[in-house]
Design a protein around this motif. Structure first.
Motif, short mmCIF file in Angstrom:
data_model
loop_
_atom_site.label_atom_id
_atom_site.label_comp_id
_atom_site.label_asym_id
_atom_site.label_seq_id
_atom_site.Cartn_x
_atom_site.Cartn_y
_atom_site.Cartn_z
N GLY A 22 58.24 49.30 32.91
CA GLY A 22 58.29 47.86 32.77
C GLY A 22 57.12 47.33 31.97
N ASP A 82 60.76 44.18 35.10
CA ASP A 82 61.78 45.20 34.82
C ASP A 82 61.23 46.62 34.90
OD1 ASP A 82 63.74 43.23 34.38
OD2 ASP A 82 63.09 42.98 32.31
N SER A 108 65.50 48.30 40.19
CA SER A 108 64.75 47.51 39.24
C SER A 108 63.75 46.63 39.98
CB SER A 108 65.70 46.65 38.40
OG SER A 108 64.99 45.84 37.50
#
Length: 245
Positions: free
Chosen positions: A101, A126, A146
């Motif tokens: 992320g 993310d 996620s």
């Protein structure tokens, strides 16, 4: 005029010269022929000492990699500016990739003779929980999905105290579309309440892969190394759980 030494100098050896050819540091006035006339009056300030020199300046990091002790997950593509101000280091902004992320934030570290302070704010978007949480849970890959995480942490204390036991701050956790393993706290609670059969009846095999979830949210307050939440919520196709603790 600033003078940079290649290694920490002995303080008693750095003396301002009051006449030509005297002292270790001086500014000399020259005549038209280039001959020395006199030493220019001035003030000499020397920061730091032989054991703890004080750095001043700026460091630019581009496309770097960073590893932190106690956090096996590695930071990739690090971009940051470090403002070195003697006993104080400021990072106005940093960018990196962590657990797949995008991570960004700012940080500050400062230290005196017997006190230190560390503060950091961050926002991770993310990321993958299965990449980050094993690094925090001793290698156990019990949570997947996620993940977004944001917050601010700070710690301060004396030179002999550690960072984690003095840590305070707040965290906001948001996770979606993943599963939790059989040995997590939530799975154990289901077993104690005899809800595992209900979960499996809804099409989730808790005994093999773990329990799937649609969303997990929680806000944490941290005080001297202890984290507490009043609003943890887990939503799955079979159950909805809330937790405080």
């Amino acid at each position: 005029i600033e003078v940079a030494f290649t290694q920490p100098p002995r303080r008693t050896s750095v003396v301002r010269g009051t006449a030509c050819n005297q002292g270790a540091v001086r500014v000399e006035q020259l005549d038209a022929a280039g001959d020395r006339v006199a030493a220019v009056p001035g003030t000499l300030r020397l920061r730091g000492n032989q054991d703890s020199p004080e750095p001043w300046g700026r460091v630019e990091i581009r496309q770097g990699r960073l590893s932190l002790e106690g956090l096996p997950a590695e930071f990739h593509d690090v971009q940051a500016t470090l403002d070195l101000q003697g006993p104080r280091i400021k990072v106005p902004q940093y960018l990196a990739i962590l657990a797949g992320g995008a991570l960004r934030g700012n940080a500050e570290f400062r230290q005196s003779e017997d006190q230190w302070y560390f503060g950091i704010s961050f926002q991770e978007e993310d990321g993958r929980a299965e990449e980050l949480f094993p690094a925090l849970l001793g290698g156990k890959q019990e949570i997947a999905g996620s993940m977004s995480l944001r917050g601010a942490l700070w710690s301060q204390g004396e030179a002999t105290t550690g960072v984690w036991e003095n840590m305070s701050g707040n965290l906001a956790l948001r996770m979606r579309d993943g599963h939790i393993g059989r040995y997590t706290v939530a799975a154990k609670i289901l077993a104690i309440l005899n809800l595992a059969e209900l979960v499996e009846a809804q099409g989730s095999d808790l005994n093999s892969r773990g329990m799937p979830y649609q969303q997990i949210t929680a806000d944490f307050k941290i005080d001297r190394g202890r984290a507490r939440t009043e609003n943890l919520v887990l939503k799955s196709p079979a159950v909805r759980m809330t937790a405080v603790g």
